[in-house]
Scaffold this motif. Structure first.
Motif, PDB file in Angstrom:
ATOM      1  N   VAL A 145       2.933   6.445  -7.064  1.00  0.00           N
ATOM      2  CA  VAL A 145       2.078   7.458  -7.698  1.00  0.00           C
ATOM      3  C   VAL A 145       2.638   8.856  -7.443  1.00  0.00           C
ATOM      4  N   ALA A 146       3.058   9.114  -6.215  1.00  0.00           N
ATOM      5  CA  ALA A 146       3.623  10.425  -5.890  1.00  0.00           C
ATOM      6  C   ALA A 146       4.885  10.687  -6.703  1.00  0.00           C
ATOM      7  N   ALA A 147       5.758   9.693  -6.811  1.00  0.00           N
ATOM      8  CA  ALA A 147       6.988   9.874  -7.592  1.00  0.00           C
ATOM      9  C   ALA A 147       6.668  10.157  -9.052  1.00  0.00           C
ATOM     10  N   THR A 148       5.659   9.502  -9.582  1.00  0.00           N
ATOM     11  CA  THR A 148       5.248   9.767 -10.963  1.00  0.00           C
ATOM     12  C   THR A 148       4.769  11.205 -11.113  1.00  0.00           C
ATOM     13  N   LEU A 149       4.007  11.683 -10.142  1.00  0.00           N
ATOM     14  CA  LEU A 149       3.503  13.050 -10.197  1.00  0.00           C
ATOM     15  C   LEU A 149       4.612  14.092 -10.074  1.00  0.00           C
ATOM     16  N   PHE A 150       5.729  13.721  -9.453  1.00  0.00           N
ATOM     17  CA  PHE A 150       6.859  14.653  -9.344  1.00  0.00           C
ATOM     18  C   PHE A 150       7.365  15.099 -10.712  1.00  0.00           C
ATOM     19  N   PHE A 151       7.188  14.255 -11.719  1.00  0.00           N
ATOM     20  CA  PHE A 151       7.646  14.605 -13.062  1.00  0.00           C
ATOM     21  C   PHE A 151       6.617  15.438 -13.818  1.00  0.00           C
ATOM     22  N   VAL A 152       5.435  15.626 -13.227  1.00  0.00           N
ATOM     23  CA  VAL A 152       4.356  16.367 -13.870  1.00  0.00           C
ATOM     24  C   VAL A 152       4.194  17.767 -13.275  1.00  0.00           C
ATOM     25  N   VAL A 156       0.842  -1.205   0.000  1.00  0.00           N
ATOM     26  CA  VAL A 156       0.000   0.000   0.000  1.00  0.00           C
ATOM     27  C   VAL A 156       0.876   1.254   0.000  1.00  0.00           C
ATOM     28  N   LEU A 157       1.844   1.311   0.910  1.00  0.00           N
ATOM     29  CA  LEU A 157       2.723   2.485   0.978  1.00  0.00           C
ATOM     30  C   LEU A 157       3.593   2.599  -0.270  1.00  0.00           C
ATOM     31  N   TRP A 158       4.057   1.471  -0.791  1.00  0.00           N
ATOM     32  CA  TRP A 158       4.841   1.469  -2.025  1.00  0.00           C
ATOM     33  C   TRP A 158       4.024   2.045  -3.170  1.00  0.00           C
TER      34      TRP A 158
END
Length: 119
Positions: A35-42, A28-30
């Motif tokens: 998702v958060a790491a993916t959003l960092f590029f956006v 769950v935490l992973w």
């Protein structure tokens, strides 16, 4: 409850960590962290600091970020399977605590624009 040991490659026994709850917490935490790491590029105000994730992004674009995360999860799962009880549960528990910090920091950073860890 006893662990069922499965013979692995070249006689290595694969033994999953005994706590299902710890494994579920990890995934769950992973997932939240991925998702958060993916959003960092956006988003323009956040930057991914992990050089491996950044390299995967440079090579594969946005699909490279979840690919890097899958590699991290695979490493954690593999190590957890190779360690014996109770060290396997301690290892996965430590990873859960680390991901709790990472995911919390990343979600707060995405929602507020400020990192609680000050990074």
């Amino acid at each position: 409850m006893t662990n069922v040991r499965t013979p692995g490659i070249d006689g290595i026994d694969l033994d999953p960590p005994g706590s299902v709850g710890t494994r579920v917490a990890f995934f769950v935490l992973w997932g939240i962290d991925m998702v958060a790491a993916t959003l960092f590029f956006v988003v323009p105000y956040a930057t991914e600091l992990n050089p491996v994730t950044v390299r995967f992004y440079e090579l594969f674009g946005l699909p490279g970020v979840p690919l890097a995360a899958i590699c991290y999860a695979g490493a954690v799962v593999a190590i957890g399977h190779l360690l014996s009880d109770p060290i396997d549960r301690r290892f996965v528990g430590a990873v859960v605590l680390a991901y709790l910090v990472f995911a919390t920091n990343n979600v707060v950073l995405l929602l507020s624009g400020h990192s609680p860890l000050g990074v």
